[in-house]
Design a protein around this motif. Structure first.
Motif, PDB file in Angstrom:
ATOM      1  N   MET A 281       0.829  -1.210   0.000  1.00  0.00           N
ATOM      2  CA  MET A 281       0.000   0.000   0.000  1.00  0.00           C
ATOM      3  C   MET A 281       0.861   1.257   0.000  1.00  0.00           C
ATOM      4  SD  MET A 281      -3.249  -1.107   2.384  1.00  0.00           S
ATOM      5  CE  MET A 281      -4.200   0.306   1.835  1.00  0.00           C
ATOM      6  N   HIS A 286       0.257   5.483  -0.817  1.00  0.00           N
ATOM      7  CA  HIS A 286      -0.288   5.857   0.484  1.00  0.00           C
ATOM      8  C   HIS A 286       0.866   6.148   1.456  1.00  0.00           C
ATOM      9  CE1 HIS A 286      -4.218   4.509  -0.918  1.00  0.00           C
ATOM     10  NE2 HIS A 286      -3.664   3.360  -1.272  1.00  0.00           N
ATOM     11  N   LYS A 290      -1.177   6.632   6.870  1.00  0.00           N
ATOM     12  CA  LYS A 290      -2.470   6.302   6.250  1.00  0.00           C
ATOM     13  C   LYS A 290      -2.580   4.802   6.001  1.00  0.00           C
ATOM     14  CE  LYS A 290      -5.069   8.901   5.356  1.00  0.00           C
ATOM     15  NZ  LYS A 290      -6.239   9.417   6.117  1.00  0.00           N
ATOM     16  N   THR A 291      -1.479   4.183   5.619  1.00  0.00           N
ATOM     17  CA  THR A 291      -1.479   2.736   5.410  1.00  0.00           C
ATOM     18  C   THR A 291      -1.800   2.002   6.708  1.00  0.00           C
ATOM     19  OG1 THR A 291       0.072   2.798   3.555  1.00  0.00           O
ATOM     20  CG2 THR A 291      -0.022   0.759   4.829  1.00  0.00           C
ATOM     21  N   TYR A 294      -5.506   2.158   7.290  1.00  0.00           N
ATOM     22  CA  TYR A 294      -6.267   1.247   6.436  1.00  0.00           C
ATOM     23  C   TYR A 294      -6.156  -0.195   6.930  1.00  0.00           C
ATOM     24  CZ  TYR A 294      -6.752   5.015   2.973  1.00  0.00           C
ATOM     25  OH  TYR A 294      -7.069   6.182   2.335  1.00  0.00           O
ATOM     26  N   SER A 341     -10.456   3.453  -5.730  1.00  0.00           N
ATOM     27  CA  SER A 341     -10.486   4.490  -4.709  1.00  0.00           C
ATOM     28  C   SER A 341     -10.180   3.895  -3.342  1.00  0.00           C
ATOM     29  CB  SER A 341     -11.872   5.151  -4.678  1.00  0.00           C
ATOM     30  OG  SER A 341     -12.857   4.199  -4.275  1.00  0.00           O
ATOM     31  N   ALA A 342      -9.932   4.783  -2.383  1.00  0.00           N
ATOM     32  CA  ALA A 342      -9.644   4.317  -1.028  1.00  0.00           C
ATOM     33  C   ALA A 342     -10.812   3.516  -0.460  1.00  0.00           C
ATOM     34  CB  ALA A 342      -9.334   5.514  -0.126  1.00  0.00           C
ATOM     35  N   GLU A 343     -12.042   3.938  -0.782  1.00  0.00           N
ATOM     36  CA  GLU A 343     -13.219   3.238  -0.282  1.00  0.00           C
ATOM     37  C   GLU A 343     -13.302   1.817  -0.836  1.00  0.00           C
ATOM     38  OE1 GLU A 343     -13.218   6.233  -1.596  1.00  0.00           O
ATOM     39  OE2 GLU A 343     -13.661   7.492   0.160  1.00  0.00           O
ATOM     40  N   LEU A 346     -10.619  -0.376   0.788  1.00  0.00           N
ATOM     41  CA  LEU A 346     -11.014  -0.732   2.150  1.00  0.00           C
ATOM     42  C   LEU A 346     -12.114  -1.782   2.155  1.00  0.00           C
ATOM     43  CD1 LEU A 346     -11.030   2.646   4.123  1.00  0.00           C
ATOM     44  CD2 LEU A 346      -9.609   0.641   4.552  1.00  0.00           C
TER      45      LEU A 346
END
Length: 443
Positions: A281, A286, A290-291, A294, A341-343, A346
């Motif tokens: 990541m 990232h 932030k990683t 997540y 995307s990040a969403e 995740l």
């Protein structure tokens, strides 16, 4: 009524939950160490200038130690007792984890990681064996999966340590914290009983009778003391040397092959994915912080994965639950590898954690059920050891793939194929053990 039947008629009680916590905390500490190295790797790579291949070797060295530890500890547990080996292996990996914080170069870290893996690999199958031998038949699957759920709590602890400690105090402090579980051994020696089946197998009936009597009393069950209680016809006679070739007799060969396939595939996919996850990541752009956030969210998703598997394993069975969770883990891994995307990352990462760790809980339930008392820890240890070789290969292979300019899409497509293959093997060759006593299964 013999001792084993007295043990198996005891309903779920405070004793079973106490044993679950005692063994589960050891499991939590194991996972905490495994998680810490995953979070340390991206920081260490930057500080020491490590290549992707070298990072893969760090992950693989721990798995090599786990393979050796699983075989030796499994054999030792069938000879010296589950409780003794559980305690010794806990001390080994705790002390070795602290030594990792003192590593002065790449080579010294590799050596300490081997020692950590040796202790980890030795403890896990022994803890599962002990819990399986005490759990009531109708609830055995639920208890083993709940035991495995402590792994998620350990990873969560590792994520929190990494998030709050590493940025402020450095990666060394994370390892020093990982050495603290050694103190837990003193409590284990006082509070954890030896396996009844092990004691009977070694001819130590009086000790077994005393333990069963205490459990019956705590559960409010009337003790049945008869001359027959001094002998147990369901446990094989003690004194026979355990040999490797017994795993390949007509009685156990099919089970051994199936378990080795399951263990190789699930360990290969788990350690290949989760050892590299923070680093992959970071490479996707990232930040380290932030990683960690997540991965922390994905780790939390493991807990409902375990709890759902614990609910299903004694209802629809080991075979169906394991095959479904492996297949869904494969699907999640594929879409996670496509990025986005990040969403989206995740969502699929959390589903991957949910199903992969739920499958792990079923594997630890299933494995000790398929061998008799005399070789239960030995057979479980060998299955775990074969799995560790899958874990040795995976981090190294991912390192080579990244070095060869292959991205997350190719890496996770590979893991998708592995997990689907294992799911098919379970569905085709698995033997259902739901609700059966250990003696019925192993006969």
């Amino acid at each position: 009524m013999d001792i084993i039947h007295r043990l198996e008629r005891i309903p779920v009680s405070r004793f079973h939950y106490k044993l679950l916590v005692l063994t589960g905390l050891g499991w939590l500490f194991d996972a905490m160490d495994t998680g810490i190295i995953a979070f340390v790797l991206p920081v260490l790579a930057k500080e020491w200038g490590l290549s992707a291949t070298q990072m893969g070797f760090i992950g693989s060295m721990g798995l090599l130690g786990m393979a050796v530890g699983a075989v030796l500890a499994g054999s030792a547990a069938d000879r010296f007792g589950r409780k003794t080996v559980f305690s010794v292996t806990l001390v080994i990996y705790s002390v070795a984890t602290g030594l990792c914080g003192l590593a002065w170069n790449y080579e010294s870290l590799l050596f300490f990681r081997f020692l950590v893996g040796f202790g980890l690999g030795g403890e896990l199958p022994v803890a599962a064996t002990l819990m399986a031998e005490y759990s009531p038949p109708a609830s055995r699957g639920r208890f083993i999966v709940l035991l495995e759920s402590f792994w998620a709590a350990g990873w969560l602890a590792a994520a929190l340590i990494s998030y709050f400690i590493i940025p402020r105090y450095g990666w060394q402090m994370a390892f020093f914290i990982g050495a603290l579980p050694a103190l837990y051994v003193f409590f284990i020696r006082l509070a954890m009983p030896e396996s009844i089946r092990f004691l009977m197998d070694k001819g130590r009936q009086q000790e077994a009778l005393a333990i069963v009597g205490k459990i019956e009393q705590s559960a409010g069950v009337e003790s049945v003391v008869q001359p027959a209680a001094m002998s147990n016809t369901t446990v094989e006679p003690a004194g026979t040397k355990v040999v490797f070739k017994e795993l390949w007799t007509p009685r156990f060969a099919k089970r051994t092959i199936m378990l080795w396939i399951i263990w190789f595939g699930i360990v290969y996919s788990y350690y290949g994915i989760f050892t590299w996850l923070p680093s992959l990541m970071v490479q996707q752009g990232h930040t380290v912080i932030k990683t960690f956030e997540y991965v922390l969210i994905m780790t939390v998703a493991q807990l409902p994965g375990y709890f759902s598997a614990a609910y299903l394993v004694d209802r629809i069975g080991r075979k169906a639950t394991l095959a479904i969770y492996l297949a869904m883990s494969a699907v999640s891994a594929y879409f996670f590898g496509q990025g986005g995307s990040a969403e989206v990352v995740l969502l699929w990462g959390s589903l991957m954690s949910f199903f992969n760790l739920g499958a792990w809980g079923v594997v630890y339930t299933y494995t000790p059920e398929l061998y008799p008392t005399r070789i239960r820890a030995f057979g479980s240890g060998w299955a775990a050891a074969v799995g560790r070789f899958g874990g040795i290969l995976a981090p190294t292979i991912v390192g080579y793939m990244i070095a060869g300019q292959q991205g997350m899409e190719q890496v996770f497509t590979m893991f998708t194929g592995v997990m689907l293959a294992v799911a098919i093997a379970v569905w085709l060759f698995g033997e259902e053990t739901k609700g059966r006593t250990l003696d019925e299964i192993s006969s």
